[in-house]
Motif scaffolding. Structure first.
Motif, short mmCIF file in Angstrom:
data_model
loop_
_atom_site.label_atom_id
_atom_site.label_comp_id
_atom_site.label_asym_id
_atom_site.label_seq_id
_atom_site.Cartn_x
_atom_site.Cartn_y
_atom_site.Cartn_z
N ASN A 192 0.84 -1.20 0.00
CA ASN A 192 0.00 0.00 0.00
C ASN A 192 0.88 1.25 0.00
OD1 ASN A 192 -2.03 1.85 0.17
ND2 ASN A 192 -2.96 1.00 2.01
N PHE A 193 0.66 2.08 -0.98
CA PHE A 193 1.44 3.31 -1.10
C PHE A 193 0.62 4.56 -0.82
CE2 PHE A 193 2.47 6.94 -3.84
CZ PHE A 193 3.73 7.27 -3.37
N LEU A 194 -0.61 4.61 -1.34
CA LEU A 194 -1.38 5.84 -1.32
C LEU A 194 -1.72 6.30 0.09
CD1 LEU A 194 -2.76 8.03 -2.95
CD2 LEU A 194 -4.79 6.57 -3.12
N TRP A 195 -2.30 5.40 0.92
CA TRP A 195 -2.71 5.85 2.24
C TRP A 195 -1.53 6.19 3.15
CZ3 TRP A 195 -6.18 8.29 4.66
CH2 TRP A 195 -6.20 8.29 6.06
N PRO A 196 -0.47 5.38 3.26
CA PRO A 196 0.68 5.81 4.06
C PRO A 196 1.31 7.10 3.56
CG PRO A 196 0.79 3.47 3.67
CD PRO A 196 -0.32 3.98 2.82
N PHE A 197 1.26 7.32 2.25
CA PHE A 197 1.79 8.56 1.70
C PHE A 197 0.99 9.77 2.17
CE2 PHE A 197 1.59 11.73 -1.76
CZ PHE A 197 2.93 12.11 -1.79
N ILE A 198 -0.33 9.62 2.32
CA ILE A 198 -1.19 10.71 2.76
C ILE A 198 -1.14 10.89 4.27
CG2 ILE A 198 -3.61 11.47 2.90
CD1 ILE A 198 -4.05 10.14 0.20
N ALA A 199 -1.04 9.79 5.00
CA ALA A 199 -1.18 9.85 6.46
C ALA A 199 0.11 10.21 7.19
CB ALA A 199 -1.68 8.51 6.99
N THR A 200 1.26 10.15 6.52
CA THR A 200 2.54 10.43 7.18
C THR A 200 3.33 11.46 6.39
OG1 THR A 200 3.54 8.54 6.04
CG2 THR A 200 2.70 8.17 8.26
N ASN A 201 4.03 12.31 7.13
CA ASN A 201 4.90 13.31 6.52
C ASN A 201 6.34 13.22 7.03
OD1 ASN A 201 2.82 14.64 4.98
ND2 ASN A 201 2.09 15.56 6.89
N GLU A 202 6.51 12.79 8.26
CA GLU A 202 7.84 12.70 8.83
C GLU A 202 8.62 11.55 8.20
OE1 GLU A 202 7.86 12.53 13.02
OE2 GLU A 202 6.55 14.27 13.30
N SER A 203 9.89 11.80 7.91
CA SER A 203 10.72 10.78 7.26
C SER A 203 10.89 9.54 8.13
CB SER A 203 12.09 11.38 6.93
OG SER A 203 12.93 10.41 6.35
N SER A 204 10.90 9.72 9.44
CA SER A 204 11.11 8.57 10.34
C SER A 204 9.90 7.66 10.42
CB SER A 204 11.46 9.07 11.75
OG SER A 204 10.41 9.86 12.27
N LEU A 205 8.75 8.08 9.90
CA LEU A 205 7.53 7.27 9.95
C LEU A 205 7.15 6.68 8.60
CD1 LEU A 205 5.30 9.53 12.24
CD2 LEU A 205 6.53 7.45 12.90
N LEU A 206 7.89 6.98 7.56
CA LEU A 206 7.53 6.53 6.23
C LEU A 206 7.70 5.02 6.11
CD1 LEU A 206 9.21 9.25 3.96
CD2 LEU A 206 6.87 9.18 4.82
N THR A 207 6.82 4.40 5.34
CA THR A 207 6.99 2.99 5.00
C THR A 207 7.93 2.87 3.81
OG1 THR A 207 5.04 3.04 3.56
CG2 THR A 207 4.71 2.40 5.87
#
Length: 299
Positions: free
Chosen positions: A231-246
């Protein structure tokens, strides 16, 4: 008192060869044809993967040069992987993906199995309506729910947290439907005997139903894990901090100022797909067994 015994009748084959089921009279020619077809399909599936691997092992000049060639004239190199691994925080992103995917899988199994068992075994008001809503929700495109889900996560102050990535992905209507169909095939006599012995619904569910459902639970877990990992779209929208990115989101942030870098893009795709390939290699037996069991249960 006289007792009567029922003897098993002897079966004698009196029909013609045409009466033999098709599975029992397959000729070597049909098996060879099936093997050839499966081999052609396997090669067709492997060609894009082989092309991505060879492109990732080329230099950027060779990857963008024409005419296109499978083997680069200057030889293979690991420069694309080195640049991708050195440009971002790959270990942290990988751990984030593992944590969120595992959490989504575990919570989804608990919710889906509980709902499926309730619909399959317990009679309550609105049961048919609930099942209809679950089936109807399967056809709803996930992008339609992005705005309300984002507003909900924002109102709960969960944006830029792991929970913002996990919670909206734990409801899987197709998995509820699949598990419900499997639970329908479990003999009710086992549960009736447990009820007569004083066992409650929760104990029956955890000690009888779930152990008998291990193949389908394993298959559902693997499919949910793969879906959450990709899943790319929802984690991309829900997170902004680099340390939380999938991992899929983080790899997309690694961009060059010189336009499209084909070798690096292919290297990023392979790095993102590598854990899924390992999962499939280790658990392919459970996947095949779960799918086969589900298919037999639905017939």
């Amino acid at each position: 008192m006289a007792t009567t015994t029922l003897s098993r009748p002897k079966l004698r084959f009196k029909g013609s060869v045409a009466d033999i089921p098709a599975r029992q009279k397959r000729t070597p020619l049909s098996r060879i044809l099936a093997t050839v077809i499966v081999s052609v399909l396997a090669v067709a599936w492997l060609i894009p993967f082989a092309w991505a691997t060879l492109t990732a092992l080329k230099s950027e000049t060779e990857a963008a040069s024409t005419p296109i060639s499978w083997i680069p004239a200057s030889g293979f190199t690991l420069d694309a992987f080195t640049k991708v691994l050195g440009s971002g925080n790959i270990p942290t992103w990988t751990l984030n993906s593992l944590f969120t995917s595992a959490a989504i899988t575990a919570i989804t199994l608990v919710i889906s199995a509980s709902v499926a068992y309730a619909i399959s075994r317990i009679d309550f008001r609105g049961k048919d309506l609930l099942m209809g809503v679950i089936i109807a929700s399967i056809i709803v495109p996930p992008p339609v729910l992005i705005i309300p889900l984002f507003q909900q996560m924002q109102s709960l102050n969960l944006i830029d947290t792991y929970w913002a990535v996990i919670l909206p992905q734990v409801i899987h209507s197709p998995m509820v439907f699949v598990l419900k169909k499997f639970f329908d095939q479990i003999p009710r006599e086992l549960e009736e005997a447990a009820l007569m012995d004083g066992a409650g619904r929760l104990r029956i569910f955890t000690t009888i139903v779930l152990p008998l459902s291990r193949p389908i639970l394993a298959a559902v877990a693997i499919f949910v894990f793969i879906g959450a990992w990709n899943n790319f779209l929802w984690p991309f929208i829900a997170t902004n901090e680099s340390s939380l990115l999938t991992l899929p989101v983080g790899l997309q942030t690694i961009k060059s100022a010189y336009g499209i870098q084909y070798a690096q893009n292919m290297a990023s795709a392979l790095l993102a797909a590598l854990p899924l390939i390992l999962v499939f290699l280790f658990f392919q037996r459970q996947i095949i067994k779960g799918v086969a069991t589900t298919g037999l249960a639905g017939t």
